[in-house]
Design a protein around this motif. Structure first.
Motif, short mmCIF file in Angstrom:
data_model
loop_
_atom_site.label_atom_id
_atom_site.label_comp_id
_atom_site.label_asym_id
_atom_site.label_seq_id
_atom_site.Cartn_x
_atom_site.Cartn_y
_atom_site.Cartn_z
N PRO A 39 0.80 -1.23 0.00
CA PRO A 39 0.00 0.00 0.00
C PRO A 39 0.84 1.28 0.00
O PRO A 39 0.34 2.34 -0.39
CB PRO A 39 -0.84 -0.10 1.27
N LEU A 40 2.09 1.19 0.41
CA LEU A 40 2.94 2.39 0.46
C LEU A 40 3.80 2.57 -0.79
O LEU A 40 4.50 3.58 -0.91
CB LEU A 40 3.82 2.35 1.71
N ALA A 41 3.74 1.58 -1.70
CA ALA A 41 4.49 1.72 -2.96
C ALA A 41 3.91 2.89 -3.75
O ALA A 41 2.73 3.21 -3.64
CB ALA A 41 4.40 0.42 -3.76
N ARG A 42 4.77 3.51 -4.53
CA ARG A 42 4.36 4.69 -5.29
C ARG A 42 4.78 4.47 -6.76
O ARG A 42 5.94 4.17 -7.02
CB ARG A 42 5.05 5.92 -4.73
N ILE A 153 -0.84 1.13 -10.29
CA ILE A 153 -0.49 0.27 -9.15
C ILE A 153 0.51 -0.80 -9.59
O ILE A 153 1.49 -1.09 -8.89
CB ILE A 153 -1.75 -0.33 -8.52
N ALA A 154 0.26 -1.39 -10.75
CA ALA A 154 1.18 -2.42 -11.26
C ALA A 154 2.59 -1.86 -11.46
O ALA A 154 3.58 -2.52 -11.11
CB ALA A 154 0.63 -3.00 -12.57
N ARG A 155 2.68 -0.64 -11.97
CA ARG A 155 4.00 -0.01 -12.13
C ARG A 155 4.66 0.20 -10.77
O ARG A 155 5.87 0.03 -10.62
CB ARG A 155 3.89 1.31 -12.88
N ALA A 156 3.85 0.55 -9.78
CA ALA A 156 4.40 0.80 -8.44
C ALA A 156 5.02 -0.45 -7.84
O ALA A 156 6.03 -0.36 -7.13
CB ALA A 156 3.30 1.33 -7.51
N VAL A 157 4.43 -1.58 -8.11
CA VAL A 157 4.92 -2.83 -7.50
C VAL A 157 5.60 -3.74 -8.52
O VAL A 157 5.88 -4.90 -8.23
CB VAL A 157 3.77 -3.59 -6.77
N LYS A 158 5.83 -3.17 -9.71
CA LYS A 158 6.53 -3.91 -10.79
C LYS A 158 5.84 -5.24 -11.11
O LYS A 158 6.47 -6.27 -11.28
CB LYS A 158 7.99 -4.11 -10.43
N ALA A 159 4.52 -5.17 -11.20
CA ALA A 159 3.71 -6.34 -11.56
C ALA A 159 3.28 -6.22 -13.02
O ALA A 159 3.11 -5.10 -13.52
CB ALA A 159 2.48 -6.44 -10.67
N PRO A 160 3.09 -7.33 -13.70
CA PRO A 160 2.61 -7.24 -15.09
C PRO A 160 1.17 -6.72 -15.11
O PRO A 160 0.37 -7.01 -14.21
CB PRO A 160 2.67 -8.69 -15.58
N TRP A 161 0.85 -5.93 -16.12
CA TRP A 161 -0.51 -5.39 -16.26
C TRP A 161 -0.72 -5.08 -17.73
O TRP A 161 -0.38 -4.00 -18.21
CB TRP A 161 -0.68 -4.13 -15.41
N ASP A 162 -1.28 -6.02 -18.44
CA ASP A 162 -1.54 -5.81 -19.86
C ASP A 162 -2.77 -4.95 -20.06
O ASP A 162 -3.76 -5.09 -19.33
CB ASP A 162 -1.74 -7.16 -20.57
N LEU A 163 -2.68 -4.07 -21.03
CA LEU A 163 -3.82 -3.25 -21.44
C LEU A 163 -4.25 -3.74 -22.81
O LEU A 163 -3.54 -3.58 -23.80
CB LEU A 163 -3.46 -1.77 -21.47
#
Length: 189
Positions: A39-42, A153-163
Motif C-alpha cells: 500500500p505504500l508503494a508509489r 499500481i502495477a508499475r508501483a509494484v513492478k507487476a505485469p498489467w496488460d492493457l
C-alpha cells in the motif's frame, strides 16, 4: 451512430453486454492487484501511493453510486478543480487497502445495475466542467479508471498489467465525448 448530436460517428461501436463483461474483468483484476500490492508503494512520477490510488478509484465508484441512487456528486468546474476534488475525496476515503477493496466490491453490483439502465450516447449524466456524458461514456470512463489506475499500481509494484487493445479503444471512445467538455473556449483552466 453519432455522438453529442454532432453528426460525427463514434470511434467504435460497443454494447452493454461487452462493457459489462470488460468492466467485470477489470474490476476483478484491480481487486486482486490492490489486495496484494504494497500500500505504500508509489508509481514512478506519481504523488499517490497504492493506497491513495485505491482510495481515488473508490471515490469514482462512490460518484457513480450516488448518481445511481438518484443523488448527485459535485462535479468540478475546471480541470484544476478536478485535481483538487480528487485529492480531497481520496483523503476523506483513505483506509486500509483491504477495506477499500471490500467497499469497491460492495458497490460493484449497484454500479452494474445502474449501467444497465443507461442507453446510448445521449449526454444526460452530469460531468466535470459543466458538461454531460452519455451512458456508454460513463461505462468506458469507469473501465478506464479501473484499468489505467490498475496500471499505476502495477508499475508501483513492478507487476505485469496488460492493457488490451480493445479496452483502450473503448476508453478512447469515451474520451471523444469527455475531451470537448474541457476544450471549450469558455471552460476556465
Amino acid at each position: 451512430m453519432t455522438m453529442n448530436d454532432t453528426g460525427y460517428v463514434a470511434l467504435t461501436d460497443t454494447t452493454r453486454e461487452e462493457l459489462r463483461e470488460r468492466i467485470a474483468l477489470a474490476q476483478n483484476r484491480f481487486d486482486r492487484l490492490i489486495r496484494t500490492a504494497d500500500p505504500l508503494a508509489r508509481p514512478p512520477g506519481s504523488r499517490w501511493t497504492v493506497q491513495q490510488v485505491a482510495a481515488h478509484v473508490l471515490t469514482i465508484a462512490n460518484r457513480y453510486y450516488q448518481v445511481a441512487r438518484g443523488g448527485m456528486y459535485h462535479p468540478a468546474d475546471t480541470p484544476t478543480g478536478v485535481a483538487a476534488l480528487n485529492q480531497a475525496e481520496l483523503e476523506a476515503a483513505l483506509g486500509p487497502v483491504p477495506e477499500l477493496a471490500d467497499q469497491l466490491r460492495a458497490l460493484a453490483s449497484d454500479i452494474d445495475g445502474y449501467f444497465d439502465t443507461l442507453a446510448g450516447d445521449c449526454p444526460t449524466i452530469p460531468f466535470h466542467g459543466g458538461g454531460f456524458i452519455g451512458g456508454t461514456t460513463a461505462q468506458t470512463n469507469w473501465l478506464g479508471e479501473l484499468l489505467l489506475h490498475g496500471e499505476d499500481i502495477a508499475r508501483a509494484v513492478k507487476a505485469p498489467w496488460d492493457l488490451d487493445e480493445r479496452d483502450m479503444l473503448l476508453i478512447a471512445r469515451g474520451l471523444m465525448q469527455i475531451a470537448p467538455i474541457f476544450l471549450r473556449s469558455e471552460t476556465p483552466a
